[in-house]
Design a protein around this motif. Sequence first.
Motif, PDB file in Angstrom:
ATOM      1  N   THR A   1       0.828  -1.196   0.000  1.00 38.39           N
ATOM      2  CA  THR A   1       0.000   0.000   0.000  1.00 38.39           C
ATOM      3  C   THR A   1       0.864   1.248   0.000  1.00 38.39           C
ATOM      4  O   THR A   1       0.464   2.292  -0.520  1.00 38.39           O
TER       5      THR A   1
ATOM      6  N   THR B   1       3.468   1.580  -1.729  1.00 42.47           N
ATOM      7  CA  THR B   1       4.105   1.630  -3.059  1.00 42.47           C
ATOM      8  C   THR B   1       5.632   1.609  -2.996  1.00 42.47           C
ATOM      9  O   THR B   1       6.319   2.334  -3.709  1.00 42.47           O
TER      10      THR B   1
ATOM     11  N   LEU C   1      -4.925  -0.920  -3.030  1.00 43.97           N
ATOM     12  CA  LEU C   1      -3.974   0.150  -3.317  1.00 43.97           C
ATOM     13  C   LEU C   1      -4.650   1.411  -3.855  1.00 43.97           C
ATOM     14  O   LEU C   1      -4.532   2.497  -3.275  1.00 43.97           O
TER      15      LEU C   1
END
Length: 290
Positions: free
Chosen positions: A47, A49, A252
């Motif tokens: 999440t 990234t 996400l």
Amino acid sequence: MNLFSGLSAFPITPLSPDGAVLTDDLAGLVGRIEAGGADSVGLLGSTGTYMFIRREERRRAVAAAVGAVSSIPVIAGIGALRTDEAIALARDAADEGAAGLLLAPVSYTPLLEEEVYRHFVAVASATDLPLCIYSNPGTTKFTFSPALVARLAAVPTIAAIKLPLPAGDLPADLAAFREAAPRLSIGYSGDWGCKDALLAGADCWFSVAAGLFPNPASALARAAMSGDRAEADRLDAAFSGLWDLFRAQGGLRIVHEAARIKGLTRAGLPLPLLGIDDELRQRLIAALPE
């Protein structure tokens, strides 16, 4: 409490269009997590990234998160394609004050079990920090067997495993890993099933939702860990719309848009990732827990 136990909340990593970490926004998110009652911050997870962020920016993110909390630890994701890169990230995280590490077997070429074993041994040996195995086969295309986890559990600094929700029986999955590696803390991700994982005796809920909604997620985690199924079911129901979106869309893009809806950041996703359309955004607004 064990570092890898309770509720570990995973925030997004707000980024500028050129990939710089927006440290003020990140500090605000992490501060909300601490105030909301989570047991740890899971920084630079999927999440967050992490694979889209340069090494120097990942180090800045760890420093910002550690500086924003006073009572809970920060667990830093250090996944990288190369072993030497993951080692460097582990040392950066340790230098910036992270309390633990989270490592996934990131790859382009599918990894063999022996390659994953040696990768983890090398990275886990690079610092004294406890390390959590990050099993995320949906992304990495690598599945940790109980036998491999048993081998890795012999490494002194490997302390936990973050598992995906199983396709089959969750208590049986938990029991298999408990038998293989009784020393390790065992937790699950996949927010919609983690209430049941905690009720079944898992040690940790690694939560995307708690990165934005720490108060209700903390209440849910406490109820489930205490074995109060009725209260856990009641609290979980408030998340049902969000769980439906997570199952259908993944977390996400949904959680990044939710952070913008709540006014917590103006950051967008790193390209080439795109945001959600307006129809899905309206569904998300309706699904947000209080």
